[in-house]
Design a protein around this motif. Structure first.
Motif, PDB file in Angstrom:
ATOM      1  N   ALA A 151      52.373   4.529 -50.458  1.00  0.00           N
ATOM      2  CA  ALA A 151      51.499   4.590 -49.291  1.00  0.00           C
ATOM      3  C   ALA A 151      50.168   5.246 -49.648  1.00  0.00           C
ATOM      4  CB  ALA A 151      52.186   5.375 -48.172  1.00  0.00           C
ATOM      5  N   ASP A 152      50.175   6.130 -50.651  1.00  0.00           N
ATOM      6  CA  ASP A 152      48.951   6.784 -51.115  1.00  0.00           C
ATOM      7  C   ASP A 152      48.322   6.059 -52.300  1.00  0.00           C
ATOM      8  OD1 ASP A 152      48.895   8.927 -49.279  1.00  0.00           O
ATOM      9  OD2 ASP A 152      50.375  10.038 -50.459  1.00  0.00           O
ATOM     10  N   ILE A 153      49.170   5.483 -53.163  1.00  0.00           N
ATOM     11  CA  ILE A 153      48.685   4.842 -54.390  1.00  0.00           C
ATOM     12  C   ILE A 153      49.328   3.465 -54.478  1.00  0.00           C
ATOM     13  CG2 ILE A 153      48.281   5.200 -56.866  1.00  0.00           C
ATOM     14  CD1 ILE A 153      49.442   8.076 -56.408  1.00  0.00           C
ATOM     15  N   PRO A 154      48.654   2.421 -54.034  1.00  0.00           N
ATOM     16  CA  PRO A 154      49.288   1.101 -53.948  1.00  0.00           C
ATOM     17  C   PRO A 154      49.775   0.556 -55.289  1.00  0.00           C
ATOM     18  CG  PRO A 154      47.272   1.168 -52.653  1.00  0.00           C
ATOM     19  CD  PRO A 154      47.314   2.436 -53.448  1.00  0.00           C
ATOM     20  N   ILE A 155      49.027   0.812 -56.356  1.00  0.00           N
ATOM     21  CA  ILE A 155      49.410   0.312 -57.681  1.00  0.00           C
ATOM     22  C   ILE A 155      49.781   1.501 -58.547  1.00  0.00           C
ATOM     23  CG2 ILE A 155      48.634  -0.905 -59.743  1.00  0.00           C
ATOM     24  CD1 ILE A 155      46.807  -2.536 -57.938  1.00  0.00           C
ATOM     25  N   LEU A 156      51.046   1.572 -58.940  1.00  0.00           N
ATOM     26  CA  LEU A 156      51.565   2.772 -59.604  1.00  0.00           C
ATOM     27  C   LEU A 156      51.522   2.636 -61.121  1.00  0.00           C
ATOM     28  CD1 LEU A 156      54.605   3.680 -57.316  1.00  0.00           C
ATOM     29  CD2 LEU A 156      52.303   4.663 -57.330  1.00  0.00           C
ATOM     30  N   THR A 157      50.339   2.835 -61.682  1.00  0.00           N
ATOM     31  CA  THR A 157      50.215   3.030 -63.121  1.00  0.00           C
ATOM     32  C   THR A 157      49.991   4.520 -63.357  1.00  0.00           C
ATOM     33  OG1 THR A 157      47.806   2.731 -63.175  1.00  0.00           O
ATOM     34  CG2 THR A 157      49.173   0.750 -63.396  1.00  0.00           C
ATOM     35  N   ARG A 160      46.382   5.742 -62.632  1.00  0.00           N
ATOM     36  CA  ARG A 160      45.999   5.821 -61.218  1.00  0.00           C
ATOM     37  C   ARG A 160      46.705   6.992 -60.527  1.00  0.00           C
ATOM     38  NH1 ARG A 160      43.492   1.248 -59.361  1.00  0.00           N
ATOM     39  NH2 ARG A 160      43.403  -0.472 -60.851  1.00  0.00           N
ATOM     40  N   ILE A 161      47.969   7.186 -60.846  1.00  0.00           N
ATOM     41  CA  ILE A 161      48.707   8.307 -60.250  1.00  0.00           C
ATOM     42  C   ILE A 161      48.088   9.629 -60.686  1.00  0.00           C
ATOM     43  CG2 ILE A 161      50.954   9.455 -60.103  1.00  0.00           C
ATOM     44  CD1 ILE A 161      52.211   6.684 -60.750  1.00  0.00           C
TER      45      ILE A 161
END
Length: 482
Positions: A151-157, A160-161
């Motif tokens: 919900a906070d980070i749509p693409i979890l790499t 990005r996290i």
């Protein structure tokens, strides 16, 4: 007394034999885990067989450094007894760390945030694959937490996290409490050793204890006839980041075929591989491509011939044969256009970061002339603002109160038409280039302009559009604007 000594010696020998058996059994479990993964994930063949497996007490669970897989004997036996899939899950977890290049940039990062970011990215990838061989009883809890994180980070790499955790410390504090849930291995061996300790580094010069442990591990990999059953690929041992990039590229190509054949989801896996394989750009070097040759009033010591100068003074008394050159040619950015796309999908802090980054590079005294002619144009489907900057002071004043305007649709053509009109009015005499910061969702001119043009995109997880053949395309990640 001698009998007591003999008895103590027998006890120690028995303990050593017992420990050797435990180590051999743990090694067999690790080999089984690797082989099971190979059966279901053949696109990881190069990754699975490129590292020796070494029992060690330096990790409490498992560990990897890009050269070697480490495992704690007691932990392997205990976890296998509790849940058979745990060893396969941990092995796959470590392999993904390596092909995503997670261990190779550890020194410069906030380790707690990077640890969590890497573990979350890897666990998300594994769960997306939906493989029964690595499924664990507590995965339902991980899935619930992943949904909250997405919900906070749509693409979890991991990248990005990690950037999100740094930018949102209050959220980071909350998510760091989940570190144990997503961790499958220790990251102790990610920490680069000092040069003085290089001789002890696994893969460079192995210590005696490690060599002994590896022998025990390889013994478990032999068949009943003593022949080597299925060992690691010796040609790959000791290779790290650059070599893992080749493995990642190989895996990416195979995944695109394998996922179609098997029908499992590979979205997170491909996103992380693309991040690992993504070419890193130096925006400063890129900007220098727009430099122009020009003359600057400055004594040129490099091209001045002192022999003729001093000979003239000596021969004709205070009459040099040559004078000092009062100019020199330098590559300096003198006339430039920065176009900012202020459409609805390209606005806010990111635009300001780009402008600040560009300004910081231009401000370098080796990058531009004492006086410049830079136009900062804000635009969406039409020209919203044009600010002319000729000095550092004017640029500082502009940056102190940046007001973005527009936020409509995007059409690139008005900017080029406007710049052409500036050239016709002699506002520019030697315009070297235009750099357009945009999301790319607009109409491009049909014909190439008379000056170089670059379109700069921020990689946001969505496809970057094709651009005309006459333009330069640069894709940056947001953290490269810091």
């Amino acid at each position: 007394m001698p009998k007591l000594t003999e008895k103590a010696s027998d006890i120690m020998e028995e303990q050593d034999r017992e420990q050797a058996k435990r180590r051999e059994l743990a090694a067999r479990i690790m080999i089984l885990a690797r082989d099971q993964l190979m059966i279901s994930m053949r696109f990881l063949d190069r990754a699975l067989f490129r590292m020796p497996m070494v029992p060690t007490d330096t990790v409490a669970t498992y560990g990897v450094d890009g050269r070697t897989v480490f495992f704690n004997t007691d932990h392997v036996l205990r976890s296998f007894q509790q849940e058979k899939n745990r060893c396969e899950r941990a092995f796959l977890h470590m392999i993904f760390h390596c092909i995503f290049s997670h261990p190779f940039q550890y020194e410069k990062l906030d380790r707690a945030c990077w640890d969590l970011a890497c573990d979350v990215a890897v666990e998300k990838t594994i769960l997306d694959l939906q493989l029964a061989e690595v499924r664990l009883d507590d995965d339902k809890k991980r899935l619930r937490e992943l949904k909250r994180i997405e919900a906070d980070i749509p693409i979890l790499t991991a990248e990005r996290i990690y950037r999100f955790l740094l930018d949102k410390p209050e959220k980071a504090e909350m998510y760091l409490q989940l570190a144990e849930l997503f961790a499958q291995d220790d990251h102790l061996h990610w920490i680069p050793k000092k040069e003085t300790d290089a001789a002890d580094r696994t893969g460079d010069t192995l210590t005696t204890d490690t060599r002994t442990a590896m022998v025990g591990c390889h013994e478990a990999d032999r068949g009943e006839d003593g022949e080597q059953a299925d060992d690691i690929d010796e040609a790959l041992v000791g290779q790290t980041q650059d070599d893992w990039a080749d493995v990642s590229q190989h895996a990416k190509l195979d995944i695109e075929t394998f996922s179609k054949e098997q029908g499992f989801g590979s979205g997170s896996l491909l996103w992380n591989l693309q991040e690992a394989l993504r070419e890193k750009y130096d925006y400063g070097e890129f900007l220098k491509k727009f430099a122009v040759l020009g003359e600057e009033m400055h004594i040129n010591d490099d091209e001045f011939d002192y022999i003729y100068y001093t000979y003239g003074l000596k021969l004709y008394e205070n009459m040099p044969l040559v004078e000092l050159l009062e100019y020199r040619e330098n590559k300096r950015i003198r006339e430039f256009v920065i176009a900012l796309d202020t459409s609805g999908s390209c606005q806010g802090a990111t635009v300001e970061k780009f402008l600040r980054k560009t300004y910081d590079i231009l401000k370098n005294t080796e990058s531009y002339f004492q006086r410049v002619n830079i136009h900062i144009i804000q635009c969406d489907s039409k020209i919203q603002q044009d600010v002319k900057v000729t000095t550092d002071e004017e640029f500082d004043a502009y940056m102190q109160d940046v007001q973005l305007s527009g936020f409509g649709g995007t059409d690139f053509r008005p900017v080029f038409e406007y710049v052409d009109s500036l050239i016709s009015r002699h506002e520019f005499y030697n315009l070297r280039g235009l750099i357009y910061f945009t999301d790319g969702k607009g109409t491009f001119p049909e014909h190439a302009p008379d000056y170089e043009t670059a379109f700069v995109f921020i990689e946001d997880g969505f496809s970057i559009p094709d651009i005309p053949s006459w333009a330069i395309r640069l894709v940056l990640r947001e953290d490269e604007l810091y």
